[in-house]
Design an enzyme around this catalytic site. Structure first.
Site, PDB file in Angstrom:
ATOM      1  N   TYR A  56      25.057   6.397   6.447  1.00 36.67           N
ATOM      2  CA  TYR A  56      24.939   7.847   6.216  1.00 36.67           C
ATOM      3  C   TYR A  56      25.864   8.595   7.181  1.00 36.67           C
ATOM      4  O   TYR A  56      25.697   8.523   8.406  1.00 36.67           O
ATOM      5  CB  TYR A  56      23.491   8.324   6.406  1.00 36.67           C
ATOM      6  N   SER A 147      16.139  -2.968   0.247  1.00 37.72           N
ATOM      7  CA  SER A 147      16.296  -1.753  -0.547  1.00 37.72           C
ATOM      8  C   SER A 147      17.136  -2.079  -1.772  1.00 37.72           C
ATOM      9  O   SER A 147      18.106  -2.840  -1.678  1.00 37.72           O
ATOM     10  CB  SER A 147      16.967  -0.678   0.308  1.00 37.72           C
ATOM     11  N   ASN A 148      16.747  -1.505  -2.898  1.00 35.30           N
ATOM     12  CA  ASN A 148      17.454  -1.725  -4.164  1.00 35.30           C
ATOM     13  C   ASN A 148      17.421  -3.192  -4.589  1.00 35.30           C
ATOM     14  O   ASN A 148      18.371  -3.689  -5.217  1.00 35.30           O
ATOM     15  CB  ASN A 148      18.902  -1.216  -4.067  1.00 35.30           C
ATOM     16  N   GLN A 169      12.708  -0.400  -0.743  1.00 39.48           N
ATOM     17  CA  GLN A 169      13.004   1.035  -0.912  1.00 39.48           C
ATOM     18  C   GLN A 169      13.874   1.196  -2.158  1.00 39.48           C
ATOM     19  O   GLN A 169      14.976   0.665  -2.220  1.00 39.48           O
ATOM     20  CB  GLN A 169      13.728   1.573   0.335  1.00 39.48           C
ATOM     21  N   SER A 199      14.909   9.377  -3.359  1.00 36.84           N
ATOM     22  CA  SER A 199      15.308  10.455  -4.293  1.00 36.84           C
ATOM     23  C   SER A 199      14.112  10.929  -5.126  1.00 36.84           C
ATOM     24  O   SER A 199      14.208  11.035  -6.356  1.00 36.84           O
ATOM     25  CB  SER A 199      16.447   9.974  -5.203  1.00 36.84           C
ATOM     26  N   PRO A 200      12.994  11.257  -4.470  1.00 36.40           N
ATOM     27  CA  PRO A 200      11.764  11.576  -5.217  1.00 36.40           C
ATOM     28  C   PRO A 200      11.797  12.922  -5.922  1.00 36.40           C
ATOM     29  O   PRO A 200      11.001  13.149  -6.835  1.00 36.40           O
ATOM     30  CB  PRO A 200      10.690  11.581  -4.123  1.00 36.40           C
TER      31      PRO A 200
HETATM   32  N1  LIG Z   1      18.081   3.137  -0.085  1.00 30.60           N
HETATM   33  C1  LIG Z   1      18.931   3.833  -0.794  1.00 30.60           C
HETATM   34  O1  LIG Z   1      19.842   3.293  -1.450  1.00 30.60           O
HETATM   35  C2  LIG Z   1      18.777   5.321  -0.857  1.00 30.60           C
HETATM   36  C3  LIG Z   1      19.461   6.056  -1.833  1.00 30.60           C
HETATM   37  C4  LIG Z   1      19.255   7.438  -1.861  1.00 30.60           C
HETATM   38  C5  LIG Z   1      18.404   8.030  -0.935  1.00 30.60           C
HETATM   39  N2  LIG Z   1      17.780   7.279   0.017  1.00 30.60           N
HETATM   40  C6  LIG Z   1      16.890   7.895   1.040  1.00 30.60           C
HETATM   41  O2  LIG Z   1      15.949   8.722   0.382  1.00 30.60           O
HETATM   42  C7  LIG Z   1      16.051  10.059   0.875  1.00 30.60           C
HETATM   43  C8  LIG Z   1      15.713  11.049  -0.220  1.00 30.60           C
HETATM   44  O3  LIG Z   1      16.542  10.880  -1.331  1.00 30.60           O
HETATM   45  P1  LIG Z   1      17.665  11.945  -1.713  1.00 30.60           P
HETATM   46  O4  LIG Z   1      18.128  12.632  -0.499  1.00 30.60           O
HETATM   47  O5  LIG Z   1      18.642  11.194  -2.543  1.00 30.60           O
HETATM   48  O6  LIG Z   1      16.919  12.888  -2.733  1.00 30.60           O
HETATM   49  P2  LIG Z   1      15.669  13.870  -2.714  1.00 30.60           P
HETATM   50  O7  LIG Z   1      15.013  13.884  -1.398  1.00 30.60           O
HETATM   51  O8  LIG Z   1      14.861  13.528  -3.903  1.00 30.60           O
HETATM   52  O9  LIG Z   1      16.367  15.250  -3.031  1.00 30.60           O
HETATM   53  C9  LIG Z   1      17.046  15.989  -2.068  1.00 30.60           C
HETATM   54  C10 LIG Z   1      17.443  17.299  -2.705  1.00 30.60           C
HETATM   55  O10 LIG Z   1      16.262  17.947  -3.205  1.00 30.60           O
HETATM   56  C11 LIG Z   1      16.163  19.258  -2.667  1.00 30.60           C
HETATM   57  N3  LIG Z   1      14.761  19.474  -2.277  1.00 30.60           N
HETATM   58  C12 LIG Z   1      14.007  18.739  -1.434  1.00 30.60           C
HETATM   59  N4  LIG Z   1      12.763  19.216  -1.343  1.00 30.60           N
HETATM   60  C13 LIG Z   1      12.718  20.311  -2.154  1.00 30.60           C
HETATM   61  C14 LIG Z   1      11.699  21.231  -2.467  1.00 30.60           C
HETATM   62  N5  LIG Z   1      10.481  21.158  -1.940  1.00 30.60           N
HETATM   63  N6  LIG Z   1      12.005  22.250  -3.337  1.00 30.60           N
HETATM   64  C15 LIG Z   1      13.233  22.341  -3.874  1.00 30.60           C
HETATM   65  N7  LIG Z   1      14.243  21.481  -3.614  1.00 30.60           N
HETATM   66  C16 LIG Z   1      13.982  20.471  -2.743  1.00 30.60           C
HETATM   67  C17 LIG Z   1      17.054  19.299  -1.436  1.00 30.60           C
HETATM   68  O11 LIG Z   1      17.659  20.562  -1.352  1.00 30.60           O
HETATM   69  P3  LIG Z   1      17.313  21.581  -0.127  1.00 30.60           P
HETATM   70  O12 LIG Z   1      18.050  21.072   1.050  1.00 30.60           O
HETATM   71  O13 LIG Z   1      17.813  22.889  -0.651  1.00 30.60           O
HETATM   72  O14 LIG Z   1      15.821  21.563   0.051  1.00 30.60           O
HETATM   73  C18 LIG Z   1      18.102  18.239  -1.743  1.00 30.60           C
HETATM   74  O15 LIG Z   1      19.206  18.803  -2.414  1.00 30.60           O
HETATM   75  C19 LIG Z   1      17.497  10.135   1.382  1.00 30.60           C
HETATM   76  O16 LIG Z   1      17.696  11.232   2.243  1.00 30.60           O
HETATM   77  C20 LIG Z   1      17.635   8.787   2.028  1.00 30.60           C
HETATM   78  O17 LIG Z   1      17.028   8.775   3.298  1.00 30.60           O
HETATM   79  C21 LIG Z   1      17.931   5.932   0.053  1.00 30.60           C
END
Ligand SMILES: NC(=O)c1ccc[n+]([C@@H]2O[C@H](COP(=O)([O-])OP(=O)(O)OC[C@H]3O[C@@H](n4cnc5c(N)ncnc54)[C@H](OP(=O)(O)O)[C@@H]3O)[C@@H](O)[C@H]2O)c1
Length: 272
Positions: A56, A147-148, A169, A199-200
């Site tokens: 990251y 993960s994955n 994860q 990415s919830p």
């Molecule tokens: N292992 C892997 O391959 C992998 C892949 C992807 C992600 N991840 C991990 O999972 C974490 C979460 O996944 P992600 O970052 O892809 O997606 P996410 O948390 O599902 O979505 C993040 C986005 O949603 C918005 N958001 C979050 N909470 C909100 C709310 N309450 N209301 C409105 N919008 C909201 C955020 O915008 P705002 O900033 O405007 O709130 C941001 O743009 C990552 O940060 C990472 O640590 C792991």
């Protein structure tokens, strides 16, 4: 907050993701201040599980996390820190180098959970786990996970790990049930493995369904909170939403306290 307890651990159902904090593929100075504020807010709100990775922002997310922990005077022992080794660093020696670099950037003596970020075609999983097992013995890493990983790879990982695989994860959210369909969720639930839903709340491209909105209204909550509450309601599932917005950071944390009725849970599960 609600918790999952297993292997003597108590892990919050909702942690904090750090992908895009401090940059995407590389450190981005424009994101420095907002990212640091987000991490500090998360620590103040009460998040204790933070999910990061060497990949990251080319390690800068780890650096910012370490900095936020220091600057808020948060006690290390009160936190549960997850980081990940990238798929291009899975050879025996590289795993040690990656882990040392992550610890240096985090400014921590150990991580609670170390994951293989992605499987790689041709990887020698047994060799990677020889290194990971050694890191546990050395006290640099408390627990191991993946993960994955699909079901076949998850079982292979279990067979090579000297300690229980703590998590797989994977992407999991209302409109993405691929890891339910491929059997990973059920296997995790039956074998004391956490499924960490990443990415919830990737919902931006989706029209918010009327049903989801009605359930949200009934709980005086947002649709995003209901999407998280739906994950929280599932045994052995934890999740790690990311946000740069202090209000969203708070709302996401509080969504663990929303109690969906059985009927609401069923309706949501059948929505997509
Ligand atoms: N292992 C892997 O391959 C992998 C892949 C992807 C992600 N991840 C991990 O999972 C974490 C979460 O996944 P992600 O970052 O892809 O997606 P996410 O948390 O599902 O979505 C993040 C986005 O949603 C918005 N958001 C979050 N909470 C909100 C709310 N309450 N209301 C409105 N919008 C909201 C955020 O915008 P705002 O900033 O405007 O709130 C941001 O743009 C990552 O940060 C990472 O640590 C792991």
């Amino acid at each position: 907050m609600k918790y999952e307890t297993l292997h003597g651990l108590s892990i919050p159902k909702i942690g904090f993701g750090t992908w895009k904090l401090g940059g995407d593929s590389y450190a981005d100075p424009k994101l420095e201040s907002v990212s640091l504020t987000a991490l500090q807010t998360a620590l103040e709100v009460g998040y204790t599980h933070f999910d990061t990775a060497e990949g990251y922002a080319a390690g800068h997310s780890e650096e910012l996390l370490g900095r936020a922990v220091r600057e808020t005077n948060t006690k290390r022992e009160n936190l549960f820190i997850t980081t990940k080794v990238s798929p291009e660093h899975l050879q025996y020696e590289q795993v040690f180098t990656s882990c040392e670099s992550s610890l240096r950037r985090l400014n921590m003596g150990y991580v609670d959970l170390y994951l293989i970020h992605w499987p790689r075609i041709g990887m020698k999983l047994q060799e990677t786990f020889r290194a990971l097992n050694q890191l546990v013995r050395d006290g640099k890493v408390r627990h191991l996970g993946v993960s994955n990983f699909n079901l076949k790879l998850l079982k292979q990982a279990q067979s090579f790990s000297e300690t229980p695989i703590l998590t797989d994860q994977v992407p999991y959210r209302l409109p993405d049930k691929s890891y339910v369909k491929n059997g990973v969720l059920e296997y995790c639930q039956q074998n004391d493995i956490l499924l960490t839903a990443y990415s919830p709340v990737k919902f931006r491209n989706l029209p918010v369904n009327q049903t989801l909105r009605a359930i949200a209204d009934a709980h005086s909550a947002t649709s995003y909170q209901i999407a998280l509450a739906w994950l929280v309601a599932q045994p052995r599932v934890i999740t790690i939403p990311m946000s740069l917005d202090p209000q969203h950071i708070r709302e996401n944390f509080e969504s663990a306290d929303i109690e969906l009725t059985k009927e609401e849970f069923k309706v949501l599960s059948e929505l997509w």
